[in-house]
Design an enzyme around this catalytic site. Structure first.
Site, PDB file in Angstrom:
ATOM      1  N   SER A 242      40.349  34.082  40.697  1.00 18.80           N
ATOM      2  CA  SER A 242      40.915  35.269  40.049  1.00 18.80           C
ATOM      3  C   SER A 242      39.914  36.418  40.080  1.00 18.80           C
ATOM      4  O   SER A 242      38.698  36.212  40.101  1.00 18.80           O
ATOM      5  CB  SER A 242      41.287  34.957  38.599  1.00 18.80           C
ATOM      6  N   LYS A 243      40.434  37.629  40.075  1.00 15.71           N
ATOM      7  CA  LYS A 243      39.581  38.817  40.045  1.00 15.71           C
ATOM      8  C   LYS A 243      38.754  38.831  38.766  1.00 15.71           C
ATOM      9  O   LYS A 243      37.587  39.240  38.773  1.00 15.71           O
ATOM     10  CB  LYS A 243      40.445  40.078  40.137  1.00 15.71           C
ATOM     11  N   ARG A 244      39.320  38.362  37.671  1.00 15.99           N
ATOM     12  CA  ARG A 244      38.601  38.323  36.397  1.00 15.99           C
ATOM     13  C   ARG A 244      37.376  37.423  36.491  1.00 15.99           C
ATOM     14  O   ARG A 244      36.292  37.773  36.040  1.00 15.99           O
ATOM     15  CB  ARG A 244      39.537  37.839  35.282  1.00 15.99           C
TER      16      ARG A 244
END
Length: 462
Positions: A242-244
């Site tokens: 995930s980008k997070r």
């Protein structure tokens, strides 16, 4: 034309590991080919773009040592240029104003879905005469769409090979919300042309944008560029990260004490490998060996354990003065007053560290006296009284320091038994069951401090 590449982040969030990898591949390719690397800030999203995010991007680039070869470009400073090209497309009849409302588009979408069709814009505003559309655009809300030709767009991706897209699947895409409000696919094409970009190297998630951008290039009469799409970054279960997570990991890695050179070494191996499959690489070696031909198509697995290993290797490789400079910010303020002692401690601890933050636990006994139970001074079945005798002998060696202290201690240890002598000495100097060797500790703390600590140990046994 010489190689010119760019990294173009949007300042709508903090820089993340995936972005750093993309920037790294572009930068290394430019350096290998003797070309230019350009940093471009894509800040046309007025609502979400923030200066603090741009500052984070620049701060991290400085930390990694990746610099733009030309002044930084910002899209927000180039609105007049986008406007010129939008007006050109409208004038040439290659783009048009669209007045469809959200309700109109939703109705189209639902109708197409109910018929099992891929949803796309129907082109209903294409037929509005240009003069009428221009007059209406002065009074009504309108977006600008490009007339998508009915073709199959083909291009040769330097990573993936031949790629084809049928434009029938897209419909006439929106390229601007108005003459002074360009959207991503349009702005990047204009920017790449204006900055003479030769290669666009970016993540695989941008692949669907490429045919749309090629159509815009051709409509504007721009020369084509070479595209290369890097593989996705996957977790150990082969799922996309995930980008997070990627964003949080970059910030946390700095806090935890990972060297920038180790992170770059780790990232360059996410989708690329050098000849002979070596894994530990300096930045200069990366510049020398990098080639787009060795970039893989399949996803790259993100393994934190490998990063730890690489970081440990880079800690060992780094020149001592440079390593000390990195560690200073992690060391408690009280430890920094004696710079020579700090450097000696770093030299002794470097082989035991995976992260710079580990220095705090590894070196604590050098700077702070640790209390311990006297029983710890006894080696296996050796009595405390015998341990005391050995410590007293070493104490005399230290008090009569003739510059050969290490030799005298080791000669005595060989005579009396290495464990019998060195164990209580190490414990008396560190107060710990596990620590660097006694001669290493002695090298860091010095004779005077060692005499005090051994005297305390003898007092514990008395």
């Amino acid at each position: 034309m010489s190689v010119r590449v760019r990294f173009a982040p949007s300042p709508t969030g903090f820089l993340h590991i995936g972005g750093v990898r993309t920037a790294l591949f572009n930068w290394l390719f430019a350096k290998k080919e003797g070309g230019k690397f350009i940093l471009r800030i894509e800040d046309t999203d007025k609502e979400r773009s923030e200066k603090r995010f741009e500052e984070d991007i620049l701060k991290n680039f400085e930390w990694f040592g990746i610099y733009s070869d030309e002044p930084i470009w910002r899209q927000s400073e180039r609105i007049h240029i986008y406007k010129k090209y939008l007006e050109q497309l409208l004038h040439d009849g290659k783009a048009y104003y669209c007045f469809c409302t959200e309700d109109d588009l939703e109705a189209e979408y639902q109708a197409q879905m109910s018929q099992g069709m891929a949803p796309k814009y129907s082109g209903r505003c294409r037929s509005i005469p240009k003069e009428e559309a221009e007059e209406r655009a002065k009074k009504e809300h309108a977006v600008i769409r490009i007339k998508m030709p009915d073709v199959v767009v083909q291009f040769s991706d330097v990573v993936r090979g031949k790629v084809s897209f049928d434009t029938k699947l897209f419909g006439d895409i929106i390229i601007a919300k108005g003459l002074e409000d360009p959207l991503y696919n349009f702005a990047v094409v204009v920017d790449d042309h204006e900055t003479q970009i030769t290669h666009v190297i970016r993540g695989e998630e941008h692949l669907p944008n490429t045919p749309k951008q090629i159509v815009i290039q051709e409509a504007l009469g721009f020369p084509s560029v070479q595209y290369g799409h890097l593989p996705l970054i996957l977790d150990t279960t082969k799922k996309k990260l995930s980008k997070r997570f990627l964003q949080d990991s970059l910030n946390q890695y700095r806090v935890d004490g990972y060297l920038p050179s180790a992170i770059l070494n780790f990232l360059v191996l996410l989708g690329w490998h050098p000849e002979n499959d070596r894994e530990v690489l300096t930045i200069e070696e990366m510049k020398k060996e990098f080639s787009l031909k060795r970039v893989q198509k399949g996803g790259a697995v993100y393994n934190p354990e490998k990063l730890d290993w690489l970081n440990a290797m880079h800690i060992r490789m780094l020149p001592l003065p440079d390593l000390v400079e990195h560690i200073v910010s992690f060391a408690p303020e009280a430890w920094r007053s004696d710079k020579e002692k700090l450097a000696r401690a770093v030299e002794v601890c470097r082989d035991r560290m995976k992260r710079l933050h580990d220095f705090i636990s590894e070196a604590k006994s050098f700077f702070e006296v640790v209390d311990y139970d006297s029983k710890l001074l006894a080696w296996k079945d050796v009595s405390l009284e015998e341990s005391k005798k050995h410590l007293e002998h070493i104490l005399e060696i230290l008090k009569n320091d003739d510059g050969q202290v290490d030799s005298h201690i080791m000669n005595y240890a060989h005579t009396e038994g290495k464990g019998n002598v060195l164990w209580p000495l190490r414990v008396s100097l560190s107060g710990l069951q596990n620590s660097p060797g006694p001669l290493e500790i002695l090298k860091v703390i010095g004779t005077d401090d060692a005499i005090k600590r051994i005297s305390v140990a003898i007092g514990k046994i008395s």
